[in-house]
Scaffold this motif. Structure first.
Motif, short mmCIF file in Angstrom:
data_model
loop_
_atom_site.label_atom_id
_atom_site.label_comp_id
_atom_site.label_asym_id
_atom_site.label_seq_id
_atom_site.Cartn_x
_atom_site.Cartn_y
_atom_site.Cartn_z
N ALA A 75 -1.41 9.40 23.24
CA ALA A 75 -0.70 8.66 22.19
C ALA A 75 0.09 7.55 22.83
O ALA A 75 1.28 7.40 22.64
N THR A 76 -0.57 6.75 23.63
CA THR A 76 0.10 5.69 24.37
C THR A 76 0.84 4.76 23.43
O THR A 76 0.27 4.25 22.47
N ASP A 92 18.81 17.88 23.24
CA ASP A 92 20.07 17.17 23.00
C ASP A 92 19.85 15.82 22.33
O ASP A 92 20.76 14.99 22.31
N LEU A 93 18.65 15.59 21.75
CA LEU A 93 18.37 14.33 21.08
C LEU A 93 17.85 14.59 19.67
O LEU A 93 17.29 15.65 19.38
N PRO A 94 17.98 13.60 18.78
CA PRO A 94 17.63 13.81 17.37
C PRO A 94 16.16 13.69 17.04
O PRO A 94 15.76 13.97 15.91
N GLY A 95 15.34 13.24 17.99
CA GLY A 95 13.92 13.06 17.71
C GLY A 95 13.17 12.75 18.98
O GLY A 95 13.74 12.73 20.08
N PRO A 96 11.87 12.49 18.87
CA PRO A 96 11.06 12.19 20.05
C PRO A 96 11.59 10.99 20.83
O PRO A 96 12.00 9.98 20.24
N SER A 97 11.57 11.09 22.14
CA SER A 97 11.95 9.96 22.99
C SER A 97 10.82 8.93 22.99
O SER A 97 9.64 9.28 23.03
N VAL A 98 11.18 7.65 22.95
CA VAL A 98 10.19 6.58 22.89
C VAL A 98 10.58 5.45 23.83
O VAL A 98 11.74 5.34 24.23
N LEU A 99 9.60 4.62 24.16
CA LEU A 99 9.84 3.40 24.93
C LEU A 99 9.20 2.21 24.23
O LEU A 99 8.84 1.22 24.87
N GLY A 100 9.04 2.31 22.93
CA GLY A 100 8.50 1.21 22.13
C GLY A 100 9.02 1.33 20.71
O GLY A 100 9.39 2.42 20.27
N PHE A 101 9.06 0.22 20.01
CA PHE A 101 9.56 0.22 18.64
C PHE A 101 9.20 -1.09 17.99
O PHE A 101 8.78 -2.04 18.65
N GLY A 128 4.46 11.31 17.74
CA GLY A 128 3.76 12.15 18.72
C GLY A 128 3.95 11.70 20.14
O GLY A 128 3.09 11.95 20.99
N SER A 129 5.07 11.05 20.44
CA SER A 129 5.31 10.52 21.78
C SER A 129 5.11 11.57 22.86
O SER A 129 5.66 12.68 22.79
N PRO A 130 4.33 11.25 23.91
CA PRO A 130 4.16 12.18 25.03
C PRO A 130 5.45 12.50 25.76
O PRO A 130 5.51 13.45 26.53
N LEU A 131 6.50 11.71 25.52
CA LEU A 131 7.78 11.98 26.18
C LEU A 131 8.49 13.18 25.57
O LEU A 131 9.46 13.69 26.16
N GLY A 132 8.04 13.62 24.40
CA GLY A 132 8.59 14.84 23.81
C GLY A 132 9.97 14.67 23.21
O GLY A 132 10.51 13.55 23.15
N THR A 133 10.54 15.78 22.77
CA THR A 133 11.86 15.79 22.13
C THR A 133 12.79 16.71 22.90
O THR A 133 12.58 17.91 22.96
N GLN A 140 0.81 -1.22 0.00
CA GLN A 140 0.00 0.00 0.00
C GLN A 140 0.84 1.27 0.00
O GLN A 140 0.40 2.32 -0.46
N GLY A 141 2.06 1.18 0.56
CA GLY A 141 2.91 2.36 0.64
C GLY A 141 2.44 3.36 1.68
O GLY A 141 2.67 4.56 1.55
N ILE A 142 1.81 2.88 2.75
CA ILE A 142 1.29 3.75 3.80
C ILE A 142 2.09 3.54 5.08
O ILE A 142 2.69 2.48 5.30
N ASP A 143 2.10 4.56 5.95
CA ASP A 143 2.80 4.44 7.21
C ASP A 143 2.12 3.43 8.12
O ASP A 143 0.88 3.38 8.21
N ASP A 144 2.92 2.63 8.81
CA ASP A 144 2.40 1.79 9.86
C ASP A 144 1.74 2.68 10.92
O ASP A 144 2.22 3.78 11.21
N PRO A 145 0.63 2.23 11.52
CA PRO A 145 -0.03 3.05 12.55
C PRO A 145 0.89 3.47 13.69
O PRO A 145 0.67 4.50 14.33
N LEU A 146 1.91 2.66 13.96
CA LEU A 146 2.82 3.00 15.05
C LEU A 146 3.59 4.29 14.77
O LEU A 146 4.00 4.98 15.71
N VAL A 147 3.79 4.64 13.50
CA VAL A 147 4.56 5.83 13.16
C VAL A 147 3.98 7.07 13.83
O VAL A 147 4.70 7.89 14.40
N ARG A 148 2.68 7.22 13.75
CA ARG A 148 2.04 8.39 14.34
C ARG A 148 2.26 8.42 15.86
O ARG A 148 2.48 9.48 16.44
#
Length: 305
Positions: A297-298, A149-158, A141-146, A129-137
């Motif tokens: 955005a859990t 001193d980091l290159p992108g949003p902080s996450v605890l899942g992948f 939009g991680s509530p942990l923010g950016t 389909q060429g669409i983003d996996d739902p996890l991308v959003r």
């Protein structure tokens, strides 16, 4: 085709079982579009996977290493692959996923500029389909923010099939846990890396492609295994109240169908190992996990396929 890199510091690690056609297609694509070493760890397949990848290895100019395990180690097969790498970084693939050619170079630059980053979660594009996996959003939009001193949003899942790790960080926490085997194994690794002081970030510039395999367990079996591992992860790292609630949820699930009943029995059988390996998260990591649980955005305990 022009290869994307001349001196790669990244290896691809693929753990696979009984998906010969998809595995060979993925390996051929990586051989054709990158210069990175590739390690395929076969989890005791009984199809033609070993023969097919062995042929590719023979003509790969030593870029492709095939490791044949005599039993199915699940996600721990990736640990075996990482242990054989001579590079500083590892890009994980599944047999039904692959990376854009520029991804290793982008990741190497990010890791070099941000020495506390232990894992980069990529933008995952679902094919055909060429669409983003739902996890991308959720990751973006991680509530942990950016942090600045980091290159992108902080996450605890992948998603394991679209993540690149610093080998030093991965090895520091022992890689994927054999207690979980497979399905939803990423959550425990994320928590443990954060507990050891490593940062995990979403990186939109990294792109991995995922074409979900048509050869997979029934959805009920996948759901049951995911729940089992979410509960085991809770028992291994979270406070007592979380453990009680997760145990109750698992008990309720056991009456749904035979797959969930089996998952509950498997979790109970693993309890002695869980008790030996249980350790609470540092307070900052526990607070971050609770924030994700409360936030709009859990981030879920996401799974490989």
């Amino acid at each position: 085709m022009t290869l994307a890199m001349t001196n790669p510091q990244t290896s691809f690690v693929i753990a696979s079982r009984n998906r010969c056609a998809e595995l060979t297609a993925t390996v051929e694509r990586l051989l054709d579009t990158t210069a990175c070493p590739i390690i395929v760890v076969d989890n005791a397949s009984d199809d033609e996977s070993l023969i097919a990848v062995g042929r590719l290895s023979a003509r790969s100019g030593s870029r492709l290493l095939l490791v044949a395990l005599d039993r199915n180690l699940g996600a721990v097969g990736r640990n075996v692959g990482v242990g054989l790498c001579a590079t500083k970084y590892v890009a994980f693939c599944d047999d039904d996923s692959w990376w854009q050619p520029d991804a290793p170079g982008i990741a190497e630059d990010v890791f070099a500029r941000y020495p506390t980053v232990g894992l980069l979660a990529a933008r995952t594009v679902v094919m055909p389909q060429g669409i983003d996996d739902p996890l991308v959003r959720l990751l973006a939009g991680s509530p942990l923010g950016t942090r600045r001193d980091l290159p992108g949003p902080s996450v605890l899942g992948f998603l394991a099939c679209s993540s690149i790790v610093r080998v030093e960080a991965f090895n520091a926490v022992g890689g994927f846990s054999p207690v979980l085997h497979f399905r939803g194994e990423e959550q425990l690794l994320a928590l443990d890396m954060a507990a050891h002081g490593w940062d995990l970030c979403y990186c939109a510039e990294l792109v991995a492609m995922h074409q979900p395999s048509q050869s997979r367990p029934a959805s009920s079996a996948q759901d049951a295994r995911s729940l089992r591992n979410a509960v085991l992860t809770t028992w291994l790292r979270r406070p007592a109240g979380h453990c009680v609630r997760s145990a109750a949820a698992l008990a309720r699930s056991a009456v749904r169908d035979t797959e969930h009943a089996r998952a509950a029995a498997e979790a109970a059988a693993r309890l002695p190992r869980v008790l030996v390996q249980r350790r609470r998260l540092p307070e900052p990591v526990e607070l971050a996990a609770r924030l994700l649980e409360r936030g709009p955005a859990t981030a879920p305990a996401v799974t490989s396929t």
